[in-house]
Design a protein around this motif. Structure first.
Motif, PDB file in Angstrom:
ATOM      1  N   PRO A  55       0.800  -1.243   0.000  1.00 21.10           N
ATOM      2  CA  PRO A  55       0.000   0.000   0.000  1.00 21.10           C
ATOM      3  C   PRO A  55       0.823   1.278   0.000  1.00 21.10           C
ATOM      4  CG  PRO A  55      -0.887  -1.577   1.569  1.00 21.10           C
ATOM      5  CD  PRO A  55       0.417  -2.149   1.093  1.00 21.10           C
ATOM      6  N   GLU A 132      -8.221  -3.891  -0.403  1.00 16.34           N
ATOM      7  CA  GLU A 132      -9.518  -4.420   0.038  1.00 16.34           C
ATOM      8  C   GLU A 132      -9.486  -4.970   1.464  1.00 16.34           C
ATOM      9  OE1 GLU A 132      -9.504  -5.137  -4.516  1.00 16.34           O
ATOM     10  OE2 GLU A 132      -8.034  -5.140  -2.886  1.00 16.34           O
ATOM     11  N   THR A 134      -7.863  -3.726   4.091  1.00 18.41           N
ATOM     12  CA  THR A 134      -7.830  -2.669   5.104  1.00 18.41           C
ATOM     13  C   THR A 134      -9.067  -1.795   5.103  1.00 18.41           C
ATOM     14  OG1 THR A 134      -5.468  -2.588   4.584  1.00 18.41           O
ATOM     15  CG2 THR A 134      -6.300  -0.920   6.092  1.00 18.41           C
ATOM     16  N   THR A 135      -9.697  -1.642   3.959  1.00 15.68           N
ATOM     17  CA  THR A 135     -10.813  -0.706   3.844  1.00 15.68           C
ATOM     18  C   THR A 135     -11.930  -0.954   4.861  1.00 15.68           C
ATOM     19  OG1 THR A 135     -10.316  -0.399   1.496  1.00 15.68           O
ATOM     20  CG2 THR A 135     -12.491   0.292   2.243  1.00 15.68           C
ATOM     21  N   TYR A 138     -11.477   0.949   8.095  1.00 20.50           N
ATOM     22  CA  TYR A 138     -11.792   2.377   8.080  1.00 20.50           C
ATOM     23  C   TYR A 138     -13.299   2.625   8.132  1.00 20.50           C
ATOM     24  CZ  TYR A 138      -6.901   2.614   6.724  1.00 20.50           C
ATOM     25  OH  TYR A 138      -5.536   2.463   6.696  1.00 20.50           O
ATOM     26  N   THR A 157      -7.778   9.660   2.268  1.00 26.23           N
ATOM     27  CA  THR A 157      -7.747   8.271   1.821  1.00 26.23           C
ATOM     28  C   THR A 157      -6.956   8.087   0.527  1.00 26.23           C
ATOM     29  OG1 THR A 157      -9.815   8.484   0.559  1.00 26.23           O
ATOM     30  CG2 THR A 157      -9.992   7.843   2.874  1.00 26.23           C
ATOM     31  N   LEU A 159      -7.176   4.635  -0.975  1.00 24.83           N
ATOM     32  CA  LEU A 159      -7.618   3.241  -0.933  1.00 24.83           C
ATOM     33  C   LEU A 159      -7.743   2.703  -2.350  1.00 24.83           C
ATOM     34  CD1 LEU A 159     -10.356   3.699   1.803  1.00 24.83           C
ATOM     35  CD2 LEU A 159      -8.006   2.871   2.113  1.00 24.83           C
TER      36      LEU A 159
END
Length: 341
Positions: A55, A132, A134-135, A138, A157, A159
């Motif tokens: 990321p 996908e 980590t989202t 949040y 963000t 993402l």
């Protein structure tokens, strides 16, 4: 090591068929492949290529620059440790922290809720990057902010989603013969996430875990299925075809698909997520972060698309080291350059 893994290991070591290249699109896989020694045990006819699966490695310089402007405006920036060292166009968050600006490292996004409630006159920004996996974390943060009526926290963000960038790679000159797909992403999304790309380009995807024996079996499956458009789930203890529908629902509640800028690559259509307009009061200016002023000589973009291996970058291990990362791929343990070094 069981007999299946022993046989698969011997097959990969002694393989003497057509040359094959496989791209791992997960930074944790890149790290695990290097630490386990699997790269060195493979036949010279099997080549592993690191991809855009870290990321912080694919977060553009404009994201870091935006965070720095927020700090200079008096806000506090909160994030995970790796992001503190990622270079922007004029420095990193750590550089600003050394100058006395309010930069805070946490291990969980939820930590920012207590900070904000304890310091109600302070404005906080959480730097939210990830794929996908980590989202959904949040979205839980947003749920808590709303439930606690916390108004002094916003998210910046970056993402991203994986299928679109794999399709971009398939359309380019470095198209591999198969992809080692990220097990933790597929735990959330399901293995079917990659089926449209696999079928469109006739390239296999093997969903793999992170233990050496799991990686060996996934690579074995890729060799055996080379030339097919199949998705092979080699991580069935954690991954289903359809994934976690509850996680999918909460992500869709708060986020909508968007184009996204990838560091060193450029704009990839529909490969990002932005907050929906009804939640934009929690956004700190995430849209239009498309500038990418990379350091001269940095080859991160060529590395994460498989054009070159990290050791072919002229800065690798010289001007660019873990202690002094010129490029983002040298920052995190998931970064391909750091794993190679």
């Amino acid at each position: 090591m069981n007999e299946y893994v022993k046989k698969a290991s011997a097959f990969l070591r002694d393989y003497d068929g057509p040359k094959l290249s496989f791209m791992e699109i997960c930074g944790s896989h890149t790290n695990a492949l290097s630490k386990s020694g699997i790269r060195g045990m493979l036949s010279e006819k099997i080549r592993l290529i690191p991809g855009p699966g870290c990321p912080v490695c694919v977060t553009p310089t404009s994201f870091i620059d935006r965070l720095i402007r927020l700090l200079e405006g008096g806000e506090a920036v909160v994030t995970f440790g790796d992001l503190l060292r990622v270079p922007g166009s004029k420095g990193s968050l750590n550089d600003l922290k050394a100058l006395g600006y309010d930069v805070r490292m946490v291990y969980s996004p939820a930590d920012i809720v207590d900070m904000a409630m304890n310091e109600p006159d302070k404005s906080f920004v959480f730097a939210a990057v990830g794929f996908e996996t980590t989202t959904p974390v949040y979205t839980l943060l947003l749920e808590e902010l709303i439930a606690c009526n916390v108004k002094n926290v916003r998210l910046l963000t970056a993402l991203k989603t994986m299928p679109e960038v794999t399709e971009m790679i398939c359309e380019g000159p470095t198209r591999p013969d198969g992809f080692l797909a990220p097990g933790h992403v597929c735990t959330v999304t399901g293995s079917d996430l990659f089926r449209p790309v696999a079928e469109k380009y006739g390239i296999p995807f093997a969903v793999g875990g992170f233990k050496p024996e799991e990686l060996v079996m996934a690579l074995y499956a890729l060799v055996k299925k080379a030339g097919s458009g199949e998705v092979i789930n080699c991580y069935r203890q954690a991954v289903t075809e359809s994934g976690n529908k509850a996680a999918e629902a909460i992500v869709n509640k708060y986020f909508i698909k968007s184009d996204a800028y990838w560091r060193g690559i450029g704009m990839v259509k529909s490969s990002g997520l932005l907050l929906r307009k009804e939640y934009m009061s929690y956004d700190a200016g995430s849209d239009n972060l498309t500038e990418d002023n990379l350091n001269t000589g940095c080859c991160c973009g060529r590395v994460i698309t498989g054009e070159i291996t990290p050791d072919k970058c002229p800065l690798f291990g010289k001007a660019c080291t873990p202690a002094n990362p010129v490029g983002a791929c040298m920052v995190s343990e998931e970064g391909s350059c750091r794993a190679y070094l």
